[in-house]
Design a protein around this motif. Structure first.
Motif, PDB file in Angstrom:
ATOM      1  N   ASP A  82     -14.622   1.625  19.908  1.00  0.00           N
ATOM      2  CA  ASP A  82     -13.388   2.366  20.188  1.00  0.00           C
ATOM      3  C   ASP A  82     -12.600   2.462  18.882  1.00  0.00           C
ATOM      4  OD1 ASP A  82     -10.887   3.304  20.946  1.00  0.00           O
ATOM      5  OD2 ASP A  82     -10.920   2.270  22.879  1.00  0.00           O
ATOM      6  N   LYS A  83     -12.731   3.569  18.187  1.00  0.00           N
ATOM      7  CA  LYS A  83     -12.128   3.715  16.866  1.00  0.00           C
ATOM      8  C   LYS A  83     -10.613   3.647  16.919  1.00  0.00           C
ATOM      9  CE  LYS A  83     -15.974   6.455  15.027  1.00  0.00           C
ATOM     10  NZ  LYS A  83     -16.408   7.752  14.448  1.00  0.00           N
ATOM     11  N   SER A  84     -10.023   4.288  17.922  1.00  0.00           N
ATOM     12  CA  SER A  84      -8.566   4.294  18.023  1.00  0.00           C
ATOM     13  C   SER A  84      -8.031   2.887  18.278  1.00  0.00           C
ATOM     14  CB  SER A  84      -8.112   5.238  19.138  1.00  0.00           C
ATOM     15  OG  SER A  84      -6.698   5.324  19.177  1.00  0.00           O
ATOM     16  N   ALA A  85      -8.701   2.137  19.144  1.00  0.00           N
ATOM     17  CA  ALA A  85      -8.263   0.771  19.439  1.00  0.00           C
ATOM     18  C   ALA A  85      -8.363  -0.107  18.200  1.00  0.00           C
ATOM     19  CB  ALA A  85      -9.105   0.186  20.572  1.00  0.00           C
ATOM     20  N   MET A  86      -9.368   0.136  17.384  1.00  0.00           N
ATOM     21  CA  MET A  86      -9.529  -0.656  16.168  1.00  0.00           C
ATOM     22  C   MET A  86      -8.392  -0.370  15.192  1.00  0.00           C
ATOM     23  SD  MET A  86     -13.029  -1.211  13.988  1.00  0.00           S
ATOM     24  CE  MET A  86     -13.781  -2.057  15.394  1.00  0.00           C
ATOM     25  N   ILE A  87      -8.001   0.897  15.074  1.00  0.00           N
ATOM     26  CA  ILE A  87      -6.874   1.250  14.212  1.00  0.00           C
ATOM     27  C   ILE A  87      -5.590   0.640  14.762  1.00  0.00           C
ATOM     28  CG2 ILE A  87      -5.505   3.165  13.286  1.00  0.00           C
ATOM     29  CD1 ILE A  87      -8.070   4.884  13.455  1.00  0.00           C
ATOM     30  N   ASP A  88      -5.445   0.628  16.090  1.00  0.00           N
ATOM     31  CA  ASP A  88      -4.250   0.048  16.717  1.00  0.00           C
ATOM     32  C   ASP A  88      -4.099  -1.432  16.395  1.00  0.00           C
ATOM     33  OD1 ASP A  88      -3.010   2.215  17.889  1.00  0.00           O
ATOM     34  OD2 ASP A  88      -4.189   2.094  19.742  1.00  0.00           O
ATOM     35  N   ARG A  89      -5.216  -2.130  16.128  1.00  0.00           N
ATOM     36  CA  ARG A  89      -5.120  -3.556  15.775  1.00  0.00           C
ATOM     37  C   ARG A  89      -4.353  -3.735  14.471  1.00  0.00           C
ATOM     38  NH1 ARG A  89     -11.050  -6.039  16.315  1.00  0.00           N
ATOM     39  NH2 ARG A  89      -9.959  -7.882  15.477  1.00  0.00           N
ATOM     40  N   TYR A  90      -4.491  -2.775  13.564  1.00  0.00           N
ATOM     41  CA  TYR A  90      -3.708  -2.819  12.334  1.00  0.00           C
ATOM     42  C   TYR A  90      -2.238  -2.540  12.619  1.00  0.00           C
ATOM     43  CZ  TYR A  90      -7.778  -3.229   9.349  1.00  0.00           C
ATOM     44  OH  TYR A  90      -8.910  -3.696   8.722  1.00  0.00           O
ATOM     45  N   LYS A  91      -1.985  -1.598  13.521  1.00  0.00           N
ATOM     46  CA  LYS A  91      -0.603  -1.285  13.889  1.00  0.00           C
ATOM     47  C   LYS A  91       0.051  -2.500  14.541  1.00  0.00           C
ATOM     48  CE  LYS A  91       3.006   1.331  14.586  1.00  0.00           C
ATOM     49  NZ  LYS A  91       3.853   1.743  13.442  1.00  0.00           N
ATOM     50  N   ALA A  92      -0.704  -3.225  15.365  1.00  0.00           N
ATOM     51  CA  ALA A  92      -0.155  -4.407  16.045  1.00  0.00           C
ATOM     52  C   ALA A  92       0.199  -5.520  15.074  1.00  0.00           C
ATOM     53  CB  ALA A  92      -1.141  -4.903  17.096  1.00  0.00           C
ATOM     54  N   ARG A  93      -0.510  -5.566  13.956  1.00  0.00           N
ATOM     55  CA  ARG A  93      -0.227  -6.599  12.939  1.00  0.00           C
ATOM     56  C   ARG A  93       0.530  -6.011  11.752  1.00  0.00           C
ATOM     57  NH1 ARG A  93      -3.223 -11.257  14.001  1.00  0.00           N
ATOM     58  NH2 ARG A  93      -1.763 -12.182  12.518  1.00  0.00           N
ATOM     59  N   GLU A  94       1.322  -4.976  12.027  1.00  0.00           N
ATOM     60  CA  GLU A  94       2.026  -4.284  10.947  1.00  0.00           C
ATOM     61  C   GLU A  94       2.918  -5.232  10.152  1.00  0.00           C
ATOM     62  OE1 GLU A  94       5.158  -0.549  10.315  1.00  0.00           O
ATOM     63  OE2 GLU A  94       4.075  -0.796  12.220  1.00  0.00           O
ATOM     64  N   ARG A  95       3.555  -6.180  10.836  1.00  0.00           N
ATOM     65  CA  ARG A  95       4.434  -7.112  10.124  1.00  0.00           C
ATOM     66  C   ARG A  95       3.653  -7.927   9.104  1.00  0.00           C
ATOM     67  NH1 ARG A  95       8.570 -10.752  13.487  1.00  0.00           N
ATOM     68  NH2 ARG A  95       9.360  -8.640  13.848  1.00  0.00           N
ATOM     69  N   ASP A  96       2.448  -8.377   9.469  1.00  0.00           N
ATOM     70  CA  ASP A  96       1.616  -9.138   8.536  1.00  0.00           C
ATOM     71  C   ASP A  96       1.205  -8.272   7.346  1.00  0.00           C
ATOM     72  OD1 ASP A  96       1.555 -11.615   9.865  1.00  0.00           O
ATOM     73  OD2 ASP A  96       0.009 -10.886  11.233  1.00  0.00           O
ATOM     74  N   VAL A  97       0.822  -7.028   7.634  1.00  0.00           N
ATOM     75  CA  VAL A  97       0.343  -6.149   6.568  1.00  0.00           C
ATOM     76  C   VAL A  97       1.480  -5.801   5.607  1.00  0.00           C
ATOM     77  CG1 VAL A  97      -0.727  -3.929   6.034  1.00  0.00           C
ATOM     78  CG2 VAL A  97      -1.486  -5.213   8.039  1.00  0.00           C
ATOM     79  N   THR A  98       2.652  -5.473   6.142  1.00  0.00           N
ATOM     80  CA  THR A  98       3.787  -5.162   5.263  1.00  0.00           C
ATOM     81  C   THR A  98       4.254  -6.415   4.529  1.00  0.00           C
ATOM     82  OG1 THR A  98       5.312  -5.433   7.138  1.00  0.00           O
ATOM     83  CG2 THR A  98       4.574  -3.194   6.623  1.00  0.00           C
ATOM     84  N   GLY A  99       4.113  -7.584   5.167  1.00  0.00           N
ATOM     85  CA  GLY A  99       4.461  -8.833   4.486  1.00  0.00           C
ATOM     86  C   GLY A  99       3.546  -9.084   3.301  1.00  0.00           C
ATOM     87  N   LEU A 100       2.261  -8.767   3.466  1.00  0.00           N
ATOM     88  CA  LEU A 100       1.320  -8.908   2.351  1.00  0.00           C
ATOM     89  C   LEU A 100       1.700  -7.957   1.216  1.00  0.00           C
ATOM     90  CD1 LEU A 100      -1.338  -9.915   1.074  1.00  0.00           C
ATOM     91  CD2 LEU A 100      -2.512  -8.074   2.299  1.00  0.00           C
ATOM     92  N   THR A 101       2.060  -6.724   1.572  1.00  0.00           N
ATOM     93  CA  THR A 101       2.462  -5.751   0.557  1.00  0.00           C
ATOM     94  C   THR A 101       3.652  -6.269  -0.242  1.00  0.00           C
ATOM     95  OG1 THR A 101       1.728  -3.964   2.013  1.00  0.00           O
ATOM     96  CG2 THR A 101       3.157  -3.353   0.173  1.00  0.00           C
ATOM     97  N   THR A 102       4.642  -6.799   0.462  1.00  0.00           N
ATOM     98  CA  THR A 102       5.840  -7.323  -0.203  1.00  0.00           C
ATOM     99  C   THR A 102       5.499  -8.500  -1.110  1.00  0.00           C
ATOM    100  OG1 THR A 102       7.231  -6.629   1.662  1.00  0.00           O
ATOM    101  CG2 THR A 102       8.136  -8.310   0.188  1.00  0.00           C
ATOM    102  N   ASP A 103       4.622  -9.387  -0.616  1.00  0.00           N
ATOM    103  CA  ASP A 103       4.247 -10.568  -1.401  1.00  0.00           C
ATOM    104  C   ASP A 103       3.495 -10.171  -2.669  1.00  0.00           C
ATOM    105  OD1 ASP A 103       3.892 -13.491  -1.747  1.00  0.00           O
ATOM    106  OD2 ASP A 103       1.774 -13.025  -1.395  1.00  0.00           O
ATOM    107  N   LEU A 104       2.554  -9.241  -2.542  1.00  0.00           N
ATOM    108  CA  LEU A 104       1.803  -8.799  -3.718  1.00  0.00           C
ATOM    109  C   LEU A 104       2.710  -8.090  -4.719  1.00  0.00           C
ATOM    110  CD1 LEU A 104      -1.485  -7.471  -2.058  1.00  0.00           C
ATOM    111  CD2 LEU A 104      -1.177  -9.591  -3.326  1.00  0.00           C
ATOM    112  N   ASP A 105       3.630  -7.272  -4.206  1.00  0.00           N
ATOM    113  CA  ASP A 105       4.554  -6.574  -5.097  1.00  0.00           C
ATOM    114  C   ASP A 105       5.426  -7.577  -5.859  1.00  0.00           C
ATOM    115  OD1 ASP A 105       5.937  -4.086  -6.024  1.00  0.00           O
ATOM    116  OD2 ASP A 105       7.623  -5.023  -4.987  1.00  0.00           O
TER     117      ASP A 105
END
Length: 369
Positions: free
Chosen positions: A73-96
């Motif tokens: 289920d490609k859409s559901a797999m992409i949604d897993r990233y959306k569900a963890r958006e806080r973690d992903v944006t937190g990583l972006t902030t930390d790397l920056d």
């Protein structure tokens, strides 16, 4: 260092955020900062500090490159990233933040990284083209404009492929730097201490290549009670040991020369694998002995406690050895002696061309002398 080289000039231009693929925008930001950090760490001569993106995804329970090979289920797999958006944006902030902490004066400390930096820039440009070429979205029944799921999924695959390719370039450059460092003489303390249970207690005078002699190796199991766990515990206990430490003079694996094989031999002996190698501190001889003892296996069979053998030069001659700590997320995690002149943790892609293979521990219960 060129006075015109700055952090700002080395970083890539912001990657496009395609309209209709908003679920992927946080991940695009994280991959962008991952690329920037990799370039900056290479330029400052410290690539071992780069993020292992695949490992981070695995730790967060997010699908990685291997998981995308056969999605249900490609859409559901992409949604897993959306569900963890806080973690992903937190990583972006930390790397920056970490990128901002790198001083301009630290850049271009080494020329060895320039090829890898150039290739990473090419990877980023290929990814940029992929994102720019995304088609216009279409309006759904809910009034929201979205890209077709197949197109959005293809962009997800491209993002993770780019992150993995960047990691491979960083690892390759780091290994090349380590190999160059090992060729520099004079960094090993001149202590007349050998590894006292093999080779007559005499340290090796040199590690220059010589054809390995016919194998005379043998082994016995001195303690069959979970030697793998003991091996990893012993190796972990040496992490951070450096040749420049005063205590290094008394280390049993200090052979007065390149000591990666002496380290692994000592760890195995402490764990209960008492192997009498033909030449305990010479990697080609150890690899040759492994074949004679039936312990030589492919990288695909790597497991914790194995010895892992490398060929940095790609010339068919093994020249470094470590211990497998774990295997996960397509990576082999190791503990190695004489890695940048210290005992350190490293990791490699399981399909890395620099890995020759692994040496399995002798089977417990054996008594072959």
């Amino acid at each position: 260092m060129s006075p015109t080289t700055t952090v700002e000039k080395l970083e890539i231009d912001p990657l496009p955020r395609p309209w209709g693929a908003e679920r992927l925008h946080p991940l695009i930001g994280a991959v962008e900062e991952h690329i920037n950090r990799s370039i900056l760490l290479l330029a400052s001569g410290d690539p071992r500090e780069a993020l292992d993106f695949a490992e981070w995804l695995d730790d967060k329970g997010l699908p990685g490159e291997e998981d995308l090979a056969d999605p249900t289920d490609k859409s559901a797999m992409i949604d897993r990233y959306k569900a963890r958006e806080r973690d992903v944006t937190g990583l972006t902030t930390d790397l920056d933040r970490k990128n901002r902490d790198i001083k301009d004066s630290a850049l271009d400390a080494l020329d060895d990284s320039k090829t890898a930096r150039g290739e990473i820039t090419n990877i980023a440009e290929r990814l940029r083209t992929k994102l720019e070429d995304a088609p216009d979205p279409t309006k759904g029944e809910d009034g929201v404009y979205r890209l077709p799921v197949g197109v959005e999924f293809d962009l997800l695959v491209s993002l993770l492929n780019a992150a993995d390719q960047v990691q491979a370039e960083v690892e390759g450059a780091a290994n090349a730097m380590d190999a160059k460092a090992r060729q520099i003489d004079g960094s090993v303390p001149t202590v007349p201490r050998g590894y006292d249970y093999n080779n007559g207690g005499m340290p090796a005078a040199t590690n220059a290549y010589r054809p390995p002699a016919a194998s005379k190796a043998s082994y016995r199991i001195t303690d069959p009670n979970d030697p793998v766990s003991r091996a990893l515990s012993v190796a972990s206990g040496e992490l951070g040991t450096r040749e420049t430490d005063a205590a290094f003079a008394g280390k049993p694996y200090n052979n007065g020369s390149a000591w990666c094989a002496a380290f692994t031999s000592w760890v195995w002996k402490e764990a209960g694998y008492d192997v009498t190698w033909t030449d305990f501190d010479y990697v080609p001889a150890v690899w040759n002995d492994a074949a004679a003892l039936g312990l030589q296996k492919s990288t695909a069979e790597a497991q914790p406690g194995d010895l892992i053998v490398f060929d940095w030069e790609g010339d068919g001659t093994p020249d470094h050895i470590g211990i497998v700590e774990s295997v996960s997320g397509g990576k082999i995690h190791t503990i190695e002696g004489n890695s940048s002149d210290q005992v350190a943790k490293r990791n490699y892609g399981i399909n890395s061309g620099e890995v020759v293979g692994v040496i399995k521990p002798p089977p417990t219960g054996s008594d072959r002398v």
